[in-house]
Design an enzyme around this catalytic site. Structure first.
Site, mmCIF file in Angstrom:
data_model
loop_
_atom_site.group_PDB
_atom_site.id
_atom_site.type_symbol
_atom_site.label_atom_id
_atom_site.label_comp_id
_atom_site.label_asym_id
_atom_site.label_seq_id
_atom_site.Cartn_x
_atom_site.Cartn_y
_atom_site.Cartn_z
ATOM 1 N N GLU A 425 -7.327 -12.438 -15.540
ATOM 2 C CA GLU A 425 -6.809 -11.998 -16.843
ATOM 3 C C GLU A 425 -5.310 -12.225 -17.030
ATOM 4 O O GLU A 425 -4.691 -11.568 -17.872
ATOM 5 C CB GLU A 425 -7.158 -10.517 -17.088
ATOM 6 C CG GLU A 425 -8.656 -10.260 -17.133
ATOM 7 C CD GLU A 425 -9.014 -8.819 -17.456
ATOM 8 O OE1 GLU A 425 -8.085 -7.986 -17.586
ATOM 9 O OE2 GLU A 425 -10.214 -8.520 -17.578
ATOM 10 N N GLU A 516 -17.116 -9.970 -16.012
ATOM 11 C CA GLU A 516 -16.632 -8.583 -16.085
ATOM 12 C C GLU A 516 -17.169 -7.912 -17.334
ATOM 13 O O GLU A 516 -17.079 -8.462 -18.429
ATOM 14 C CB GLU A 516 -15.092 -8.517 -16.129
ATOM 15 C CG GLU A 516 -14.410 -8.343 -14.807
ATOM 16 C CD GLU A 516 -12.960 -7.901 -14.990
ATOM 17 O OE1 GLU A 516 -12.693 -7.107 -15.916
ATOM 18 O OE2 GLU A 516 -12.111 -8.350 -14.220
#
Length: 813
Positions: A425, A516
């Site tokens: 991320e 995720e």
């Protein structure tokens, strides 16, 4: 050149007998180990996990500590001596007999020091002076040429993005902020005369005729010119050659071909066959456990965008699993026994992949050995997560470059390795901070430096697994927002939790691979009792807030309960119901995405485990106990699954069959309607041929067929009984049903529990929070149909709450 004598190697293990002090407090320091655990064992500090103790221990990471080891050396010659540390966490000076050998600032590096001039015959004094991690981070940030922002709402301790240590040591939205420091692996002293073996890079080349060639690059440091004999032995075959070495760093290549290999397979697809690969470099010996397999990341274009899937030994495999974080916030507690228990639970829940998340650590060798033995493939992030990083700093970047080289080589023998991923991320983080939003070009350029170093390390090493630039990402050199693109690459889908969307919102996307997603719950009442006083056991108490690191997390759990369930009467029922809620969320997402196969080819939920007792997204609570989500995971991850999904267009309920095994199966599927009064009405039975490459439609059931007080129950079985299962579909939310009060008869025989009831009961839970693993939990109990649950693995025999819980008139009973 004449044949020089081979290295006369001597290795001294210096891992035992360390002590640590700050001048006021002293304790024995096990290696591997950390200062917090040493102080805790010595009775100097209290348990960091108890109530709100955390901040009272900040003095530990704010203090300078000195670890000391005395050792005797019988004789000392003039040959090269190397002092090696497998890991030092994190900023430290290394001294030997008053001589500074070097300074370190990277937890993820093996540190090798030339110790020859400082060594003496007789007693030697080795010291590691640990500087405060938190103060070092502040100094580095203050010295930076420009601001490098970090997620302040996630990290209690500042600027840890400057440190090469587990980012979650500064806190995370599930972790305590202890910032441990210590020695992370063995300490050795080695004497060599000609050359020292540093790293081994292993590659596999699979030929069309089935033969496998092992190609090993042996990376060494030579101290004199000469010849070193190398030898490889595997599968009863030995090859030798002589390597000519010159002073300095170098490498030599050795190869060995296995003519009739037995392949290694992920869990559920075949055996995890392992070979011993024995290596000799001069007089240095190593034995590597390897498995022979071919792993490909497939990202071909298709009608939707680009596929994202893993092909192993020519077979396209749907990856079912979860994200892995460090096993404990106190490193000393992350023992091989504790970790094996967690990984075994992953396999028992029908997982075949875990993702080692980039805000934690590269795990020790034995972790990957376990994954290889168990058939758990590893998606391995490089250790960068959710922050921006000082890649403008050449010294910092050079350290990262060496880190990447060492770790790629170290993990190259492991058959479990499936992918190297650049970060977690970090591309997304470019849009999180005012500084990077105001000058995105600058911060993208700095990020590109970091990503390029990692990509170049992969290109240089040429491992036999692929590199993926970031997670989530749509592909190489794409620095845009891939978070909401379900057409290509991997996806992180957090709208349900962070944006408080309904569980049904999972059905609005069809990721190619969802790496995720998750939903929180409280831990069991037994775990809550381990860190609270009785007065703390309220969802809004200060202590419960301390053990909830995501802002607003407890409120979101409670608010969601009100959306889906009738509110419980007691705190103890609320904690249980939060696990029902979490399990329902994961079931909704994963069953839908599996029904999208082959468009979707992987689901790795967040997260498998916890680092301390906390409300979180984990399915295994702290200590390894199974939450209800983990029990349901064994069902929704079953290799052969039938699921019910609503058709948005017609309103029908569609039964889908999914087969992730190696062979097609023929299923017999039956369905019935179950009323709250206990009436069971058959709907139909179907024969279904289920291939391995896609989900197939079994039947369509008109929604109007199911009455307001009824839910759908269905089951399946193949001809020989290898694949048997059952499932439910509730057309409305649980709170909209008027659950009766069933009489459940229980016969507890210790190793098995038999249950019968007169009325339907949903999410029936027994031994909530217990240590052992049962064959089922959180199941549906139908009237007149006995259910027997067996103990399948003893994990310590600690019983949790043996009160039978299920959805009842007030949310639970």
């Amino acid at each position: 050149m004449p044949h020089a004598p081979e290295a006369n190697e001597k290795i001294h293990d210096l891992s035992d007998g360390w002590n640590v002090t700050d001048g006021r407090h002293s304790a024995a320091l096990p290696v591997p180990g950390d200062v917090h655990s040493a102080l805790l064992d010595a009775g100097i500090i209290s348990d960091p996990y108890w109530r709100d103790t955390e901040t009272a221990l900040d003095w530990v990471h704010e203090t300078e500590w000195t670890a000391t080891k005395f050792f005797d050396l019988a004789a000392k010659d003039d040959a090269p001596w190397t002092l090696s540390f497998d890991g030092i966490d994190c900023a430290a000076d290394v001294w030997l007999n008053g001589v500074l050998l070097g300074q370190v600032q990277n937890r993820f590096l093996r540190q090798d020091f030339d110790a020859g001039d400082a060594l003496v015959a007789g007693e030697n004094c080795l010291k590691v002076v640990f500087h405060s991690n938190s103060k070092t981070a502040e100094r580095m940030a203050a010295a930076s040429d420009y601001p490098v922002p970090y997620i302040k709402w996630n990290n209690r301790l500042a600027h840890y993005n400057f440190l090469r240590k587990p980012q979650c040591d500064a806190g995370w939205d599930w972790n305590i902020a202890l910032s441990p420091l210590g020695l992370c692996g063995p300490v050795t002293l080695k004497c060599s005369t000609l050359a020292r073996l540093d790293d081994v890079m292993v590659r596999q080349h699979h030929a069309p005729d089935g033969k496998v060639t092992l190609e090993l690059d042996l990376h060494y440091t030579a101290f004199a010119p000469g010849l070193v004999e190398t030898e490889l032995t595997c599968d009863r075959k030995t090859v030798r050659h002589e390597a000519r070495v010159w002073p300095g760093n170098g490498k030599t290549r050795a190869t060995l071909t296995i003519d009739k290999p037995e392949l290694w397979w992920p869990a559920g697809h075949g055996r995890q066959h392992l070979y011993d690969l024995k290596l000799r470099f001069g007089t240095e010996h190593r034995t590597l456990r390897i498995g022979l397999r071919q792993v490909e990341l497939v990202t071909d274009p298709d009608d939707t965008g680009h596929r994202f899937l893993f092909r192993v030994n020519g077979r396209e495999i749907f990856m079912r699993g979860a994200n892995w974080i460090p096993a404990d916030a106190l490193p000393a507690r992350a023992t091989p026994e504790a970790v094996r228990d967690l990984l075994t639970s992953a396999v028992e829940a029908n997982m075949n992949m875990i993702r080692v998340w980039g805000g934690g650590q590269y795990e020790p060798d034995w972790f990957y050995d376990m994954c290889s033995e168990l058939g758990l493939m590893v998606w391995q992030d490089f250790m960068f997560a959710c922050n921006l990083y000082p890649a403008h700093d050449r010294e910092w970047l050079d350290s990262v470059r060496l880190e990447a080289r060492q770790q790629i080589r170290r993990l190259s023998p492991q058959p479990c390795m499936a992918l190297w991923c650049g970060d977690n991320e970090v591309i997304g983080a470019l849009s999180w901070f005012e500084e990077s939003k105001a000058n995105r070009d600058h911060y993208v350029a700095v990020y590109a430096r970091l990503n390029a170093v990692l990509e170049e390390a992969i290109a240089e090493a040429e491992p036999d697994v692929a590199f993926w630039p970031s997670s989530p990402s749509v592909g190489r050199l794409d620095f845009g927002d891939g978070w909401h693109d379900d057409s290509s690459g991997d996806m992180h889908f957090w709208d349900v939790w962070h944006s408080s969307k309904d569980f049904e919102h999972y059905r609005t996307v069809r990721p190619r691979f969802c790496s995720e997603f998750g939903f929180q719950s409280f831990p069991s009442n037994r775990i809550i009792a381990s860190f609270t006083e009785e007065e703390d056991r309220n969802v809004s108490s200060r202590v419960m807030d301390v053990h909830q690191r995501n802002p607003g997390g407890n409120s979101r759990i409670v608010e969601t309960l009100a959306r889906y369930f009738r509110f419980p009467d007691r705190f103890e029922d609320m904690t249980w119901l939060s696990q029902v809620s979490q399990a329902l969320a994961m079931k909704t997402a994963i069953e839908f995405w599996r029904s999208s196969k082959p468009r979707t080819m992987g689901t790795l939920y967040w997260q498998l485990n916890d680092t301390w007792p906390v409300a979180s997204w984990s399915s295994l609570e702290y200590g390894g106990g199974w939450k209800l989500t983990h029990y349901l995971a064994r069902k929704f991850n079953a290799p052969v699954l039938v699921t019910a999904q609503p058709d948005e267009t017609s309103g029908e309920i569609v039964l889908w069959a999914i087969n992730d095994t190696t062979e097609s199966v023929n299923l017999h599927v039956t369905a019935c309607r179950v009323s709250m009064t206990g009436t069971i009405t058959d709907i139909g039975a179907w024969a279904c041929h289920c291939p391995t490459d896609r989900a197939v439609e079994v039947a369509r059931i008109p929604l109007g067929l199911i009455k307001d007080d009824e839910f759908l129950n269905f089951s399946w079985q193949d001809a020989d009984g290898s694949h048997i299962g059952d499932n439910d579909y509730l057309p409305r939310r649980p709170k909209d049903f008027r659950f009766a009060a069933p009489k459940i008869h229980v016969e507890d025989e210790g190793e098995s529990i038999a249950l019968t009831c007169d009325l339907p009961a949903l999410f029936v839970t027994l031994d909530h929070g217990g240590s052992d693993v049962w064959s089922d939990n959180g199941f549906t109990l139908l009237p007149g149909i006995p259910k027997v649950v067996h103990r399948i693995r003893a994990r310590g025999g600690i019983h949790g709450d043996r009160q039978i819980r299920h959805l009842g008139r007030q949310g639970s009973k």
